[in-house]
Design a protein around this motif. Sequence first.
Motif, PDB file in Angstrom:
ATOM      1  N   ASP A   1       0.722  -1.095  -0.162  1.00 58.17           N
ATOM      2  CA  ASP A   1       0.018   0.290   0.045  1.00 58.17           C
ATOM      3  C   ASP A   1       0.682   1.929   0.221  1.00 58.17           C
ATOM      4  O   ASP A   1      -0.223   2.683  -0.261  1.00 58.17           O
ATOM      5  CB  ASP A   1      -1.190   0.271   1.350  1.00 58.17           C
ATOM      6  CG  ASP A   1      -1.633  -1.314   0.539  1.00 58.17           C
ATOM      7  OD1 ASP A   1      -2.389  -1.129  -0.126  1.00 58.17           O
ATOM      8  OD2 ASP A   1      -2.266  -1.668   2.109  1.00 58.17           O
ATOM      9  N   ASN A   2       2.158   1.264   0.321  1.00 57.53           N
ATOM     10  CA  ASN A   2       3.092   2.038   0.042  1.00 57.53           C
ATOM     11  C   ASN A   2       4.513   2.273  -0.522  1.00 57.53           C
ATOM     12  O   ASN A   2       4.614   0.627  -0.381  1.00 57.53           O
ATOM     13  CB  ASN A   2       2.873   2.532   1.953  1.00 57.53           C
ATOM     14  CG  ASN A   2       1.924   3.111   2.375  1.00 57.53           C
ATOM     15  OD1 ASN A   2       1.871   4.266   2.108  1.00 57.53           O
ATOM     16  ND2 ASN A   2       1.299   2.358   3.911  1.00 57.53           N
ATOM     17  N   PRO A   3       5.155   3.112  -0.382  1.00 57.38           N
ATOM     18  CA  PRO A   3       6.598   2.781  -1.341  1.00 57.38           C
ATOM     19  C   PRO A   3       8.021   2.270  -0.124  1.00 57.38           C
ATOM     20  O   PRO A   3       7.293   2.225   1.257  1.00 57.38           O
ATOM     21  CB  PRO A   3       6.860   3.829  -1.554  1.00 57.38           C
ATOM     22  CG  PRO A   3       5.891   4.667  -2.313  1.00 57.38           C
ATOM     23  CD  PRO A   3       5.022   4.506  -0.965  1.00 57.38           C
ATOM     24  N   THR A   4       8.126   0.765  -0.337  1.00 62.68           N
ATOM     25  CA  THR A   4       8.969   0.047   0.790  1.00 62.68           C
ATOM     26  C   THR A   4      10.094  -0.548   0.487  1.00 62.68           C
ATOM     27  O   THR A   4      10.403  -0.195  -1.198  1.00 62.68           O
ATOM     28  CB  THR A   4       8.324  -0.552   1.534  1.00 62.68           C
ATOM     29  OG1 THR A   4       6.850  -0.911   1.426  1.00 62.68           O
ATOM     30  CG2 THR A   4       8.483  -1.769   2.157  1.00 62.68           C
ATOM     31  N   SER A   5      11.129   0.394   1.514  1.00 62.60           N
ATOM     32  CA  SER A   5      13.218   0.119   0.764  1.00 62.60           C
ATOM     33  C   SER A   5      12.639  -1.422   1.673  1.00 62.60           C
ATOM     34  O   SER A   5      12.908  -1.925   2.819  1.00 62.60           O
ATOM     35  CB  SER A   5      13.413   1.125   1.331  1.00 62.60           C
ATOM     36  OG  SER A   5      13.582   1.109   3.257  1.00 62.60           O
ATOM     37  N   GLU A   6      13.107  -2.694   0.543  1.00 61.09           N
ATOM     38  CA  GLU A   6      13.428  -4.014   0.365  1.00 61.09           C
ATOM     39  C   GLU A   6      12.201  -4.467   1.095  1.00 61.09           C
ATOM     40  O   GLU A   6      11.111  -4.284   1.335  1.00 61.09           O
ATOM     41  CB  GLU A   6      14.373  -4.089   1.665  1.00 61.09           C
ATOM     42  CG  GLU A   6      15.819  -3.411   0.990  1.00 61.09           C
ATOM     43  CD  GLU A   6      16.345  -4.590  -0.415  1.00 61.09           C
ATOM     44  OE1 GLU A   6      16.105  -5.090  -0.970  1.00 61.09           O
ATOM     45  OE2 GLU A   6      17.439  -3.608  -0.455  1.00 61.09           O
ATOM     46  N   PHE A   7      12.474  -5.746   0.775  1.00 64.54           N
ATOM     47  CA  PHE A   7      10.563  -6.355   1.178  1.00 64.54           C
ATOM     48  C   PHE A   7      11.611  -7.592   2.027  1.00 64.54           C
ATOM     49  O   PHE A   7      12.715  -8.377   2.352  1.00 64.54           O
ATOM     50  CB  PHE A   7      10.424  -8.015   0.232  1.00 64.54           C
ATOM     51  CG  PHE A   7      10.010  -8.373   0.673  1.00 64.54           C
ATOM     52  CD1 PHE A   7       8.677  -8.135   0.907  1.00 64.54           C
ATOM     53  CD2 PHE A   7       9.571 -10.155  -0.510  1.00 64.54           C
ATOM     54  CE1 PHE A   7       7.347  -9.038   1.480  1.00 64.54           C
ATOM     55  CE2 PHE A   7       8.172 -10.804  -0.451  1.00 64.54           C
ATOM     56  CZ  PHE A   7       7.371 -10.561   0.381  1.00 64.54           C
ATOM     57  N   VAL A   8      10.945  -7.012   3.687  1.00 71.56           N
ATOM     58  CA  VAL A   8      11.052  -7.598   4.634  1.00 71.56           C
ATOM     59  C   VAL A   8       9.464  -8.437   5.706  1.00 71.56           C
ATOM     60  O   VAL A   8       8.469  -8.174   4.965  1.00 71.56           O
ATOM     61  CB  VAL A   8      11.955  -6.533   5.638  1.00 71.56           C
ATOM     62  CG1 VAL A   8      11.841  -7.535   7.881  1.00 71.56           C
ATOM     63  CG2 VAL A   8      12.853  -5.671   5.438  1.00 71.56           C
TER      64      VAL A   8
END
Length: 565
Positions: free
Chosen positions: A513-520
């Motif tokens: 739903d929001n821009p995200t740095s890395e998949f965690v």
Amino acid sequence: MERASELDEYQLETIYMEKMSRICRLMSIAFALIFVNCSNAEEAAAAPSGSGDSEPEVPVLPETVKILAIGNSFSADAVEQELYGLFEAVGQKVVIGNMYIGGCPLETHAANAASDAAAYSYRKIVDGVMTKTSSVKLSTALADEDWTFVSVQEGKGFHGFYDTTYEGTTHSMEPDLTNLLNYVRSKCPDARLVYHAPWAAKEGYTGVKFSYYGYDQAKMYEMICGATKEVVAAHPEIGLVMNSMDAIQNVRTSYFGDNVTRDGWHLNYTIGRYTAGCLWFEKIMGRSVVGNAYRPSAISETDALVCQTAAHEACEHPYVVTDLSYFEKPAGEDGDEPHTVLAKWYFSRERTVADGGCETWTGQDELGVYRYDNEPGERGYFEANEEGAGRLSYVQVDKTEWPEDAAGLSTLDVSNGGQPVMSGPMAGDYWQFATTGGHEFAEGTRLRIVYTYNPGNYGAKYWRIEYKDGDVFKPVPSFELKTETLPLSGETVTYNQAFDASQRVIEFTVVLDNPTSEFVVRQICCSAYQVNDKWLGHPNIKCVSRIAGDPNDENKPLPQMDLLL
């Protein structure tokens, strides 16, 4: 016997001829519409069709069609992704707006209208570009354009309840639906009112909203149809019904099967959303969508035709399911959904040693050596050693007050091929998978993870699996979140995975739903309550936790994180 055989052959021939006739008819429609699509935009514009004889004819569409949805994530599924491309393909100018609050029901929309609350995310698509404005009032959005169509819809899973009681669940759309429609008419008297009827959930979905329908897809679909008919009968001012439930149910009869949602509830970003967009296009344009030249790059021509046909049949035959099983899946399309591997791990005795897994997990250079440390923080890590870049780690709470119990005991197991193991998990400990490739994922990105988890015979039972969305962690939507007070410990835990002693494959896809740095992704221990329904108030060496996976057994997949294309 001979007579029975002749009849069988005749029946088979009849079925075959009917099927071929139908395919030919669809091909004819497609070719005809391809020709029409080449004509100018003025000729392409036509009066919108209804979802039944009760919907009246309307004047020719304006030069720019303007559509505003007042809804939630279901309206986002229907109008935000594919609808613009379908209009653009026929030269029809369009502005698309969505007044969005996640899960928002009619009751909240009506209250927001009455109080003029600045409660919405206003998503607006102009010239194919979406802008988002937060804290917007309904009055502001309704005055923003001379809207041609304004749609409303129910939320919180109650779109199958008009004024209904079913198996202990009671819900009424009134008087909220009436109040909201009156409000829209007062602000946009020239707009055509639209009612959007979303789809039924996927079989096997465990969300509480599906429980309203007895976890029965067919029953949910039946109730949505019934509720929609009641809405139309009670509100003749509604000029158009978007019967998405029919289009989605139709496409489920094809070779796609029940694989059109991303989490069991919301539509996926390929077949599901495209089918819904096709329905909205045909209803508004008043012309068949079959043959429209636009399709997402992830969808083949044959797949697009199935989706278009599902939508077209929903327009032609509302409140019934049209069988599309006659479509044959093209050869070579049986593989996995297009994706890019972000991080993948490989567990084996040889590879774990060769790739340095021992050194970073236990601080040793051989398998089977235990490392004991009760200090809080990351115990160790295992870098993705098969493909991509990522880190698998275990993070623990402070256990220094229990040194004699060997909590915080880690090893890379010998007998199970170098799999990472931790003993003595306590509430607050967590396993974490994270990509480390310098990624920046945009809103709407689809990410998938799969891994095998083994709690053993004494492992912790209750865990909560979360993923990073923006700067916060959220529970995985496809796993039902539950809160329970445990009988032995008296703890109240909130979890979405309750394990038994057997291995379990964890697999899910999330949409950001929001821009995200890395998949965690992290799997958090909620209690020391064990799978054998015993509770230990302190860490114990027998209470183990293992990230498993066997390269020689496809039923025990190794950890992998993917970007879905």
